[in-house]
Design an enzyme around this catalytic site. Structure first.
Site, PDB file in Angstrom:
ATOM      1  N   GLN A 251       0.856  -1.175   0.000  1.00 45.76           N
ATOM      2  CA  GLN A 251       0.000   0.000   0.000  1.00 45.76           C
ATOM      3  C   GLN A 251       0.897   1.232   0.000  1.00 45.76           C
ATOM      4  O   GLN A 251       1.680   1.425   0.921  1.00 45.76           O
ATOM      5  CB  GLN A 251      -0.860  -0.084   1.262  1.00 45.76           C
ATOM      6  CG  GLN A 251      -1.653   1.111   1.622  1.00 45.76           C
ATOM      7  CD  GLN A 251      -1.775   1.232   3.133  1.00 45.76           C
ATOM      8  OE1 GLN A 251      -1.543   0.289   3.864  1.00 45.76           O
ATOM      9  NE2 GLN A 251      -2.099   2.402   3.592  1.00 45.76           N
TER      10      GLN A 251
ATOM     11  N   SER B  31       1.734   6.756   2.456  1.00 49.69           N
ATOM     12  CA  SER B  31       2.508   7.772   3.190  1.00 49.69           C
ATOM     13  C   SER B  31       3.654   8.312   2.361  1.00 49.69           C
ATOM     14  O   SER B  31       4.229   7.598   1.526  1.00 49.69           O
ATOM     15  CB  SER B  31       3.080   7.165   4.464  1.00 49.69           C
ATOM     16  OG  SER B  31       2.068   6.765   5.325  1.00 49.69           O
TER      17      SER B  31
ATOM     18  N   GLU C 297      -7.103  -0.954   7.098  1.00 50.24           N
ATOM     19  CA  GLU C 297      -5.783  -1.080   7.699  1.00 50.24           C
ATOM     20  C   GLU C 297      -5.885  -1.086   9.216  1.00 50.24           C
ATOM     21  O   GLU C 297      -5.231  -1.868   9.900  1.00 50.24           O
ATOM     22  CB  GLU C 297      -4.891   0.086   7.249  1.00 50.24           C
ATOM     23  CG  GLU C 297      -3.523   0.068   7.934  1.00 50.24           C
ATOM     24  CD  GLU C 297      -2.580   1.139   7.414  1.00 50.24           C
ATOM     25  OE1 GLU C 297      -3.062   2.247   7.100  1.00 50.24           O
ATOM     26  OE2 GLU C 297      -1.377   0.870   7.322  1.00 50.24           O
TER      27      GLU C 297
END
Lengths: 411, 366
Positions: free
Chosen positions: A132, A135, A250
């Protein structure tokens, strides 16, 4: 309880699970510390894939997931039975946590039919591992402040920028990436999600070493990486919704072992601490008993919460902000467990000789616990989410919400 | 599953409508202050109208035949409103011993009276409150011919101001039994209680005539107390949830420093912390009630877990409620203290969190 899962059906299922585990899984006590590994080794990864293959082939992967995408379309009662039986066995499932806990649910919810049919069964079988890519160095708690760009070029999109804190990028086959596609509009309105093949030219993965010494995370650089337009997930410039969906999954995943993965009945930490307290002669100490019992309580509450969340998911509800409860509680529990272990071990928790496995195990737990609170969203961000989304409290005044992204202050 | 939860929500709605119409918190507050009282026939009217008095009593004895899951939902609503009716004391706790008994000839008249709401009962187990679970220490039952007589005293009895029947645990020559004593045969001393919305008493009895409900209760005494803890947890959960709603609503309308106070993270995070505790407690309380409903043989761990979780969620929520309300929150006129008081009282009754923690470790073999 209703008609769909009769007691006989569940008992048959239990026997099948028991038989499968007895023949294919290793007991925790016989297996050493494999599951606590931080940066997965090649051997561990291979073993995990073999395990996930066998789980899928025997019909135990994605128990509550739809059949048309490789799941079993069973009930949460089946999942509960599986978890009960799996207690005490090693489940080498950590390499699939992001894949099954976050990426697959996002595809199921926002992906195209073709994306779902192509990828989800392979994800459930362990044949595809995903990461994923959210960030960035400049976008942590405020993920919507991301600056990795995607620009359309005919039937392709061209991606440039940097992601960070990407679990498993070093062994992932695919990634879900969120990109800035329109800087002329406010920050939440110009974000688009894509599937990116991690073997594409221009993708560079660099492991990031954490304070625990482990290297489960990475920095990922994108230099003119080309992605087919068919890899769009959701709508152009409307990827924030899908991203929120992934993030909610998540939190469920980190806090409560969600997704298609099993998890024990939830007292593994307590069991190990109680054993330690007995070993060091503190099991009759009043203060130790109080904390030990509190840890049992928290661990069980978290297990019940995650069971109920999975039941909600199964009933067709998208994960709500309740995932934040699991995330918050899970990391708080981790800290308490580590602290209690260090208190029980005293001097022998901070230095040890070869072969003192308790010390090594708890030192790893301790050094991993601060990161557990931050990864997937800090406790403070979780409390904001709970306050705002669950309880409907107003946000702090926002200075960047209604102006074009290019005019906001960034790092 | 969905049918079941729909039925439970329908029951919750009906009970909530009745309680909101008849026992809004201002009314409960006036009753606590002695400025108003509950109509003498209110409980029997509720018994007939909503079937609450006999909710878990089998239909053959005039009850509704519902399970502990439904009872838990109803108790949540009573906990939410603090309505001063014997729902917990009689329809839940006072009824439990009659459900454990298998002697229909003995229990039938009591169950029928309980279901009709005409004769509330109370459960009286506690003597010296210093451990969990409790066993009778000084109360004894003696048989002479066909008749039993009990002597001793019980403390901290929730009896709604005076029960028609008390079920007491007492030591016999052969073990421990459960006995029914007529309210007219006990000396009742009303206690000064921190909880202003629920009367409590000590009762004493000397050679009082008694009916043997369960002559030798054995392990069932533990189960009885586990069930009691689970039911109290359901009530606490309702209170915790209500208190959370109260301060969250206030945080959405109160303005200071030119802003709604709920927009300050300091306040928002207090609210979020309560939500975390309440939702975890909800899981534990409902899980325990479901296990009780399914007849799981050993409820000890589930009961202790629920009692710890709901006691702490409730006590913490009532404190946060006062803090979010600020100055108004600790006045006599504001209802915040009624919940604060109830939370402390119910934390102490049927095993404190500390006692249940210890019970958990012992139950787990440590």
């Amino acid at each position: 309880m209703t008609t769909t899962d009769t007691t006989t059906d569940l008992e048959d299922f239990r026997l099948r699970v028991r038989d499968f585990l007895a023949r294919n899984a290793k007991r925790v006590d016989a297996a050493g510390d494999e599951e606590s590994q931080d940066g997965e080794t090649v051997d561990y990864l291979t073993g995990a894939r073999v395990w996930q293959n066998s789980l899928f082939d025997a019909g135990f992967s994605g128990l509550s997931w739809p059949k048309e995408y490789g799941g079993q379309s069973l009930t949460m009662h089946h999942q509960r039975v599986f978890n009960e039986e799996a207690n005490g066995y090693v489940m080498p499932s950590s390499p699939f946590m992001v894949t099954l806990g976050m990426c697959a649910p996002t595809l199921l919810q926002y992906g195209t039919e073709e994306q779902r049919r192509t990828h989800v069964p392979k994800m459930l079988r362990g044949d595809e591992i995903w990461c994923q890519l959210f960030s960035e160095p400049g976008a942590g708690s405020d993920v919507a402040g991301l600056t990795t760009k995607a620009v359309r070029d005919g039937d392709e999109w061209v991606i440039n920028g940097q992601k960070v804190w990407t679990s498993g990028a070093h062994f992932a086959d695919y990634g879900l990436i969120v990109t800035r596609t329109n800087p002329e509009v406010p920050k939440h309105k110009g974000i688009t999600m894509f599937i990116v093949d991690m073997k594409s030219p221009g993708v560079t993965v660099r492991p990031l070493r954490q304070m625990s010494g482990g290297s489960g995370f990475n920095e990922v650089f994108f230099d003119d990486v080309r992605v087919p337009a068919a890899n769009l997930v959701g709508e152009i410039d409307n990827g924030w919704m899908a991203a929120i969906g992934t993030l909610m999954n998540e939190r469920v995943s980190i806090g409560a072992g969600g997704g298609g993965l099993g998890r024990g009945t939830g007292t593994a930490q307590f069991d190990r601490l109680a054993e330690l307290a007995t070993k060091v002669g503190r099991i009759d100490d009043g203060a130790a008993r109080t904390e030990l019992a509190s840890i049992y309580v928290e661990e069980r509450l978290l297990a019940i919460l995650s069971e109920r969340m999975r039941a909600g998911l199964k009933a067709g509800k998208a994960p709500g902000p309740e995932g934040s409860i699991a995330k918050l509680s899970g990391s708080e529990l981790g800290r308490r467990v580590a602290d209690m272990a260090m208190s029980l071990l005293a001097e022998s928790g901070q230095a040890w000789t070869d072969g003192e496995d308790d010390s090594l195990h708890w030192a790893q737990t301790l050094l991993g616990s601060p990161g557990g609170a931050i990864a997937g969203g800090t406790p403070e961000i979780m409390r904001n989410i709970l306050g705002e989304r669950s309880l409907g409290l107003p946000k702090e005044p926002q200075v960047d919400r209604d102006i074009p992204f290019k005019d906001t202050r960034t790092n | 599953m969905s049918d079941m939860s729909e039925e439970r929500e329908a029951l919750r709605g009906a009970v909530a409508d009745y309680l909101d119409a008849n026992f809004p918190i201002d009314t409960v507050h006036r009753i606590a202050n002695g400025k108003e009282s509950v109509a003498a026939d209110e409980w029997s009217k509720v018994a007939q109208g909503l079937g609450l008095a006999g909710l878990v009593i089998p239909e053959e004895f005039g009850g509704q035949g519902a399970g502990f899951g439904e009872l838990g939902v109803v108790l949540q609503e009573f906990g939410r409103t603090l309505a001063p009716l014997p729902m917990l004391s009689s329809a839940a706790l006072g009824t439990l011993p009659f459900l454990l008994s298998t002697d229909d000839a003995v229990r039938r008249p009591y169950l029928e009276a309980l279901a009709a709401g005409s004769a509330p009962a109370a459960l009286a187990l506690t003597e010296e409150s210093d451990s969990w679970p409790q066993a009778p220490q000084a109360t004894t039952a003696v048989q002479s011919g066909d008749h039993w007589h009990v002597s001793g005293a019980k403390h901290y009895v929730l009896d709604n101001g005076g029960a028609t029947f008390y079920v007491v645990s007492a030591a016999t020559a052969h073990g421990i039994g459960l006995f029914v004593v007529d309210g007219a045969d006990v000396v009742r001393t009303e206690l000064h209680a921190i909880d202003l919305t629920r009367p409590q008493a000590n009762i004493a009895f000397d050679q009082a005539p008694a009916v043997a409900l369960v002559v030798h209760v054995g392990d069932e005494l533990t189960r009885l107390q586990d069930l009691a803890a689970i039911l109290v947890s359901s009530e606490q959960l309702g209170g915790a949830d209500a208190v959370m709603r109260m301060f969250v609503e206030y945080a959405k309308i109160r303005v200071q420093f030119g802003r709604i106070i709920g927009s300050f993270q300091a306040i928002k995070h207090m609210c979020a912390n309560t939500l975390v505790e309440v939702e975890k407690a909800r899981g534990a309380a409902e899980d325990a009630a479901d296990r009780a409903a399914e007849g799981e043989p050993d409820l000890a761990l589930a009961a202790s877990l629920a009692k710890v979780a709901t006691s702490e969620a409730y006590t913490n929520a009532t404190l946060t409620n006062i803090r979010v309300h600020g100055g108004i929150g600790y006045t006599w006129e504001h209802p915040a203290h009624l919940y604060f008081r109830r939370s402390r009282s119910t934390s102490a009754l049927f095993g404190t969190p500390a006692e249940h923690r210890e019970a958990l470790l012992v139950g787990l073999g440590y």
